[in-house]
Design an enzyme around this catalytic site. Structure first.
Site, mmCIF file in Angstrom:
data_model
loop_
_atom_site.group_PDB
_atom_site.id
_atom_site.type_symbol
_atom_site.label_atom_id
_atom_site.label_comp_id
_atom_site.label_asym_id
_atom_site.label_seq_id
_atom_site.Cartn_x
_atom_site.Cartn_y
_atom_site.Cartn_z
ATOM 1 N N PRO A 9 21.227 62.694 26.132
ATOM 2 C CA PRO A 9 21.072 62.390 24.580
ATOM 3 C C PRO A 9 21.878 61.598 24.008
ATOM 4 O O PRO A 9 23.488 61.742 24.302
ATOM 5 C CB PRO A 9 21.067 64.045 23.906
ATOM 6 C CG PRO A 9 21.521 64.658 25.336
ATOM 7 C CD PRO A 9 21.154 63.879 26.343
ATOM 8 N N ASN A 10 22.038 60.907 23.024
ATOM 9 C CA ASN A 10 22.496 59.913 22.234
ATOM 10 C C ASN A 10 23.212 58.445 22.870
ATOM 11 O O ASN A 10 23.650 57.690 22.355
ATOM 12 C CB ASN A 10 23.736 60.526 21.302
ATOM 13 C CG ASN A 10 23.274 61.701 20.738
ATOM 14 O OD1 ASN A 10 22.440 61.666 19.784
ATOM 15 N ND2 ASN A 10 23.527 62.923 20.843
ATOM 16 N N ARG A 17 28.471 53.751 16.791
ATOM 17 C CA ARG A 17 29.991 54.421 16.234
ATOM 18 C C ARG A 17 30.575 54.707 17.338
ATOM 19 O O ARG A 17 30.413 54.926 18.497
ATOM 20 C CB ARG A 17 29.336 55.546 15.473
ATOM 21 C CG ARG A 17 29.529 55.533 14.013
ATOM 22 C CD ARG A 17 29.070 56.750 13.235
ATOM 23 N NE ARG A 17 27.555 56.845 13.245
ATOM 24 C CZ ARG A 17 26.758 56.296 12.596
ATOM 25 N NH1 ARG A 17 27.141 55.362 11.469
ATOM 26 N NH2 ARG A 17 25.510 56.392 12.473
ATOM 27 N N TYR A 22 33.686 55.149 23.228
ATOM 28 C CA TYR A 22 32.540 54.809 24.027
ATOM 29 C C TYR A 22 32.347 53.025 24.302
ATOM 30 O O TYR A 22 31.579 52.700 24.972
ATOM 31 C CB TYR A 22 31.267 55.202 23.678
ATOM 32 C CG TYR A 22 31.172 56.765 23.588
ATOM 33 C CD1 TYR A 22 31.371 57.497 24.832
ATOM 34 C CD2 TYR A 22 30.955 57.516 22.396
ATOM 35 C CE1 TYR A 22 31.432 58.966 24.913
ATOM 36 C CE2 TYR A 22 30.987 58.942 22.330
ATOM 37 C CZ TYR A 22 31.254 59.363 23.615
ATOM 38 O OH TYR A 22 31.103 60.852 23.575
ATOM 39 N N ASN A 73 24.074 60.457 33.713
ATOM 40 C CA ASN A 73 24.938 60.626 32.824
ATOM 41 C C ASN A 73 24.000 61.931 31.749
ATOM 42 O O ASN A 73 23.468 61.343 30.969
ATOM 43 C CB ASN A 73 25.359 59.685 32.046
ATOM 44 C CG ASN A 73 26.502 59.896 30.683
ATOM 45 O OD1 ASN A 73 26.348 60.995 30.659
ATOM 46 N ND2 ASN A 73 27.010 58.807 30.174
ATOM 47 N N ALA A 76 25.743 65.171 26.421
ATOM 48 C CA ALA A 76 26.222 66.607 26.023
ATOM 49 C C ALA A 76 25.567 67.650 26.889
ATOM 50 O O ALA A 76 26.523 68.774 27.147
ATOM 51 C CB ALA A 76 25.638 66.737 24.814
ATOM 52 N N GLU A 97 27.545 61.685 39.277
ATOM 53 C CA GLU A 97 27.469 61.908 37.900
ATOM 54 C C GLU A 97 28.405 60.728 37.362
ATOM 55 O O GLU A 97 29.510 60.406 37.773
ATOM 56 C CB GLU A 97 28.474 63.211 37.633
ATOM 57 C CG GLU A 97 28.471 63.508 36.301
ATOM 58 C CD GLU A 97 29.485 64.819 36.220
ATOM 59 O OE1 GLU A 97 29.855 65.332 37.137
ATOM 60 O OE2 GLU A 97 29.277 65.530 35.045
ATOM 61 N N HIS A 99 30.375 59.463 33.643
ATOM 62 C CA HIS A 99 30.714 59.711 32.067
ATOM 63 C C HIS A 99 31.489 58.166 31.776
ATOM 64 O O HIS A 99 32.377 57.728 32.348
ATOM 65 C CB HIS A 99 31.415 60.652 31.690
ATOM 66 C CG HIS A 99 30.688 61.913 32.107
ATOM 67 N ND1 HIS A 99 29.595 62.315 31.395
ATOM 68 C CD2 HIS A 99 30.831 62.796 33.253
ATOM 69 C CE1 HIS A 99 28.990 63.418 31.843
ATOM 70 N NE2 HIS A 99 29.854 63.742 32.951
ATOM 71 N N ARG A 106 39.561 64.805 26.929
ATOM 72 C CA ARG A 106 39.092 65.222 25.634
ATOM 73 C C ARG A 106 39.048 66.719 25.531
ATOM 74 O O ARG A 106 39.998 67.502 25.873
ATOM 75 C CB ARG A 106 37.563 64.566 25.379
ATOM 76 C CG ARG A 106 37.596 63.038 25.758
ATOM 77 C CD ARG A 106 36.333 62.366 25.728
ATOM 78 N NE ARG A 106 35.697 62.670 24.261
ATOM 79 C CZ ARG A 106 34.542 62.275 23.963
ATOM 80 N NH1 ARG A 106 33.613 61.624 24.845
ATOM 81 N NH2 ARG A 106 33.999 62.537 22.610
#
Ligand code: CA2
Length: 148
Positions: A9-10, A17, A22, A73, A76, A97, A99, A106
């Site tokens: 997602p996203n 943004r 990112y 990836n 969330a 995986e 990211h 974070r």
């Protein structure tokens, strides 16, 4: 050899943004990095994105018998989804995986990865280049497994 690259997602909103976290590149740039990395190794590539957990589970299941490995990836859902972990375990394909950000530097809630428990390797904090690193690692792993 076919590599399936799954994005959660996203990630389709990349570049819109939070460029400090990112980067400034958009989702099409992400796709291009993964596609180029596969092409450089002579592998077929499908890059796919969804905002929906169940659709991601369906896509992982669809890789069974049709793909040789998965780069994922989960965004969330990394930090929440036992369903995605179980799907990766169910298909038992080699999975890496990735990211974009350094999740370990974070918030504490980003430092737990369910999906990562079913992956042979995690790349985090390399920006979009992480997709190239993930594809290369996965293809090396698959080729080594085939030689054994
Ligand atoms: O660093 C990564 O690749 C993440 O998987 C990205 C996820 C985040 O939830 C993970 O903890 C780490 C977020 C995906 C993109 O979210 C955006 C947020 C703002 C603007 C554009 C995209």
């Amino acid at each position: 050899m076919k590599i399936l690259v799954i994005n959660g997602p996203n990630l389709n909103m990349l570049g819109v943004r939070e460029p400090d976290i990112y980067g400034r590149e958009d989702y099409s740039a992400l796709c291009a990095v993964a596609e180029r990395a596969c092409a450089a190794r002579g592998a077929e590539c499908e890059v796919w994105q969804s905002n929906h957990e169940g659709d991601i589970v369906d896509k992982i299941q669809s890789a069974y018998g049709t793909a040789d490995g998965i780069v994922i990836n989960p965004a969330a859902y990394t930090h929440t989804s036992v369903a995605i972990l179980d799907a990766l375990k169910a298909v038992a394909l080699p999975a890496v995986e990735i990211h974009i950000s350094d999740v370990n530097a974070r918030e504490p809630f980003r430092q737990l990865s369910y999906a990562g428990m079913a992956c042979i390797k995690t790349f985090a904090g390399f920006g979009l280049d992480g997709y190239r690193l993930a594809v290369d690692y996965l293809i090396d792993y698959i080729k080594e497994s085939e030689e054994k």
